[in-house]
Structure formats: C-alpha cells, structure tokens
Write an enzyme that holds these catalytic residues in place. Structure first.
Site, PDB file in Angstrom:
ATOM      1  N   HIS A  28      39.135  78.777  20.888  1.00 47.01           N
ATOM      2  CA  HIS A  28      38.005  79.545  21.436  1.00 47.01           C
ATOM      3  C   HIS A  28      37.688  80.756  20.559  1.00 47.01           C
ATOM      4  O   HIS A  28      38.513  81.213  19.747  1.00 47.01           O
ATOM      5  CB  HIS A  28      38.336  80.018  22.849  1.00 47.01           C
ATOM      6  CG  HIS A  28      39.548  80.906  22.904  1.00 47.01           C
ATOM      7  ND1 HIS A  28      39.518  82.253  22.585  1.00 47.01           N
ATOM      8  CD2 HIS A  28      40.829  80.637  23.229  1.00 47.01           C
ATOM      9  CE1 HIS A  28      40.719  82.764  22.710  1.00 47.01           C
ATOM     10  NE2 HIS A  28      41.552  81.806  23.097  1.00 47.01           N
ATOM     11  N   GLU A  39      46.093  77.653  28.191  1.00 45.40           N
ATOM     12  CA  GLU A  39      47.081  78.366  27.387  1.00 45.40           C
ATOM     13  C   GLU A  39      48.376  78.565  28.175  1.00 45.40           C
ATOM     14  O   GLU A  39      48.415  78.434  29.401  1.00 45.40           O
ATOM     15  CB  GLU A  39      46.507  79.724  26.948  1.00 45.40           C
ATOM     16  CG  GLU A  39      47.421  80.580  26.072  1.00 45.40           C
ATOM     17  CD  GLU A  39      47.846  79.912  24.772  1.00 45.40           C
ATOM     18  OE1 GLU A  39      48.660  78.972  24.857  1.00 45.40           O
ATOM     19  OE2 GLU A  39      47.391  80.330  23.692  1.00 45.40           O
TER      20      GLU A  39
END
Length: 470
Positions: free
Chosen positions: A275, A351
C-alpha cells in the site's frame, strides 16, 4: 498397566508440499520397537502432517493394548503444547485433528513431552522413507525400512526414554530389513521432516499451520498437486498397505527460474503491491492490524495514482484483491478504478497484529520492552505482547495463497497488502528461512511478483520495484 512410548513426526517438502509421516510405538520397559507406521500423503503442511503422525502413533498403540498408558514424544512444540492444553488451538484445520487424537485413548492415560529433533530420529526417518517412496510412485514398505537403525540407544535421548537397551528382536529385524533392501543405514532421505496424513490432500486445501514453519522446506518451494500416496503400518511383524499414487514419478523438477514448459500452461502470477504511505510510514512506526487503521497520506494517494498508471500500461492484471485494512483498500480502489476492475477483500492478507507495539517506533519498543523485543527478533514463534507471531501470520497467508491460487489458476492477480504478507509470500517461494523476513526491503507502493506453476514450482520474478514512483 502396560506403558508405551509413541514417537511421531510430520513435515512436508515445501510446506505445503509433498508430505509424509512416521510414528513408532516403543515398549517403555524394554525399549523394544513394537510398531512402526508411515505414509506418503500427497500435498500437506508440516503441522497437518505432525497431527496425523500423532493420530497414527496413538492408533497403533491402541491396537497393541487398548488399556495401556501412552507417553507421546514429539519435536513439534505446537502439537505438544496444544494437546497438553497449554496453547489454544486457533486454526480450524487443526481442531478436528486434535479432536481425533484425543478420541483414540482417554486423556488421563496420555501424556506429552517435547523433545529436540535430533532425539526423534526414528520417526523422522520413517517419514522421510515414506516421502521418498511416494516420490518414486511407491508405497512405504516396512521390509525396506532402515529407520530402526537410526534410533539412538535407549537412555541416550533423555527423559521419557526407556532405561534398558532396545530389544534384540527389534534390532535384528532392522538389520535384516536393511540387508534385504540392499540399503545402508546412511541412505539419504532428502533432509525434510515427515508429515503424516491418512488421506491425500489437494494443493487447494493444504494450509500451513504455524509453528516449525520452515521445517523441511524444499528449496523449490514445491506445491505438488499429487492426489495421494502409499501408506503402510507394521505392527508386531504384520504389514498393512495402502494404494500408491505417484507424485510425478520419475519426473525431474526443474530448477527455480526455468520457464514453464508448454504443457504446464500459464502460471498463476501474484503481483504484490504494498500500500501507499500513511502518516505513520515515514516515522517508521509499527502499524499492523491492531492499531489505528490509518488511511493514506497525500503522498500515499499520489503513489497509488502512479502505480495505477504503471499497471494500466502493462495491461496484464485480471483481478484485484486487497487486505481489508483501510490503507490497502484505498490503494486498491485507485488501481482498480484505472483498470476497470472490482476489488475483492481477503482477510488473510492483513498485516501482522503488533499488539502493544502498535504506533511505537523500534527505538521506543527497545526502550520500554527490551526483553520482549529480543525474544521477538530471535524466533518467529514469539509474538509481541498482545499481538501475533510471524508463525501465525504465515499460517493465514499460506491459507490465503491457496484460496487465491484455486480461484485464479493461470491468471495474473494484483494483491494489495502489507510488508509482512508480501515478504512471507516471497520467502516461501524461495524456500528461505523465517529470519529472511528481516533481510528484505519493501518500500511503500513497491511492486513484487511471484509466479506459481502447475508442477509445483514457484518463481520470484520481481522484488521491491519502485521505478513507477520516480
């Protein structure tokens, strides 16, 4: 009451990859080997294999004497701790296996002990023999086994090992088997640990289970799609065998990096996009699943626009899948809009949860919790306080990988995710150990790529490409 020792092992060459198991039942008083079990199971993971090995050993002990007490010795910390009730069983694939093991004998008659790998050689050798046999398209045969010869003398392996010498009958039988097979005790077994499953597992269903994650990993990160394997159990000199199904018998696996041959078809290719930046990124703060879930910064939004333009120019992406965290969804939506595609969310791509360390810098963690930080850096099994270990992350990332490979065979898919999931996919493709996670650099909005072939090979094609940002 009669007492048995069950030693079991499990693993796979690829994790997931071609797997097998080994289990042995030993008389606690005499040290005599009473039963051996081994099976090649197709594609599975280390922990699935370890649990299956446990079940096989317990069933073999039950067949010898249903009233006996059993002391289980394994080098899988995960299985020992979970079956002892000290660790929670989180993964849904592990729960039914643990339940099956618990049903074989009453829990009051079974105890568990962790032992180092070097003290579990008999079961390890059986498992490797089973995997070697499966690779040849054969079933494991007790008559050809030399695993008994690798077993240390009784008393040499510490607590739980019988005090007396191994029974002469067992030792003599092992030597006879070696002579009949024309094999030496030093015959190579590929170095991978064994895994055990009673039935073959397809690649789509094989999921890595956590602890001992790199154990027995084949450097080719093989993801064989073999559908089955041979099995056999030797109890008191009686042999039962299962049907053998070849795992590409007699076919050499090409080295990583070779182009797939035409008959393999197009690989599934994962384009891995980290990202864009958030306000926490340039400050190098821990930002995982358990923190503030930040959105992209202005810089991060510009990065998303640039990577979208670069991917549109390539024109190869056919689907977009994103972590559910906001920063990834924002990045994915920007790219997908440019490509004219929808965004699908995959929970397994989130994550790591860094627990108490969320929002802190590395220096702040070192100052506040130095011992916890040192332990975390030393072992993938250790989680930050209140967080998630890299072993646990690997479990869900591999599960997500298998789901996505099943859904997108032969396609190019953009996975918009985070540092740890991307590094995990890369290290698994390379067959690299867990510590390699600390030896890769992944910039915000960088691109990496891994191709997965039908023959089980994975090939790293790109790592941390940021040319589109310059």
């Amino acid at each position: 009451m009669r007492e048995f020792i069950v030693e079991a092992d499990g693993g796979s060459r690829g994790n997931p990859g071609p797997a097998g198991y080994g289990a042995v039942v030993i008389d606690a008083e005499s040290g005599e080997t009473l039963a051996e079990a081994a099976e090649y199971i197709g594609v599975a993971t280390n922990n699935v294999a370890e649990y299956k090995g446990l079940v096989a050993g317990l069933k073999a002990a039950h067949a010898l004497d249903p009233a006996a007490s059993v002391h289980v010795r394994m080098d899988s910390k995960l299985v020992v701790e979970q079956m002892s009730g000290r660790w929670k069983i989180k993964h849904p694939d592990m729960k039914p296996l643990a339940a099956e093991a618990a049903r074989v004998l009453p829990g009051t008659r079974v105890t568990y002990e962790w032992i180092p790998r070097e003290k579990n050689k008999h079961a390890d050798r059986l498992a490797n023999e089973a995997m070697d046999a499966g690779k040849r398209g054969e079933q494991w045969s007790p008559s050809a086994s030399t695993a008994e010869l690798d077993r240390p003398a009784a008393g040499a392996s510490g607590a739980g090992t019988p005090a007396g010498p191994p029974g002469d009958a067992a030792a003599g039988a092992a030597k006879a088997r070696a002579a009949l097979a024309g094999a030496s005790a030093g015959r190579g077994t590929g170095g991978a640990e064994a895994g055990f499953t009673a039935s073959a597992l397809g690649a789509a269903g094989a999921v890595a289970q956590g602890a001992d994650v790199a154990k027995g990993a084949d450097v080719r990160a093989a993801r064989s799609v073999a559908a089955g394997g041979g099995s056999g159990v030797s109890v008191g000199g009686t042999t039962t065998g299962g049907a053998a199904v070849a795992d590409a018998p007699g076919t050499a696996v090409p080295p990583v990096g070779w182009a797939a041959s035409a008959d393999l078809g197009a690989p599934a290719t994962f384009v891995l996009l980290r990202h864009g930046e958030t306000p926490l990124t340039p400050q190098k703060r821990f930002s995982g699943s358990g923190g503030s879930n930040p959105s992209l910064s202005d810089v991060g939004r510009e990065q998303a626009v640039r990577v979208a333009a670069a991917l549109a120019a390539r024109g190869t992406v056919q689907a977009v899948v994103s972590s559910p965290l906001l920063r990834c969804q924002e990045t994915a939506r920007t790219v997908a809009a440019r490509l004219g595609l929808d965004v699908h969310l995959e929970e397994g791509l989130r994550e790591t949860d860094f627990g108490d360390w969320e929002g802190l810098t590395f220096a702040e963690v070192r100052e506040r919790q130095p011992d916890a930080l040192t332990a975390w850096l030393a072992s993938p099994d250790v989680a930050p306080p209140g967080g998630e270990s890299f072993t646990e992350v690997t479990t869900r990332v591999e599960a997500a990988r298998e789901r996505l490979l099943t859904a997108h065979a032969g396609r190019t898919v953009l996975l918009v995710t985070h540092v740890t999931p991307i590094k995990t996919l890369v290290r698994l493709a390379l067959g690299a150990p867990p510590e390699s996670l600390f030896r890769m650099e992944l910039s915000a909005a960088s691109l990496s790529a891994v191709a997965y072939y039908a023959d089980g090979n994975a090939s790293l094609r790109l790592l941390n490409d940021t040319a589109h940002l310059r």
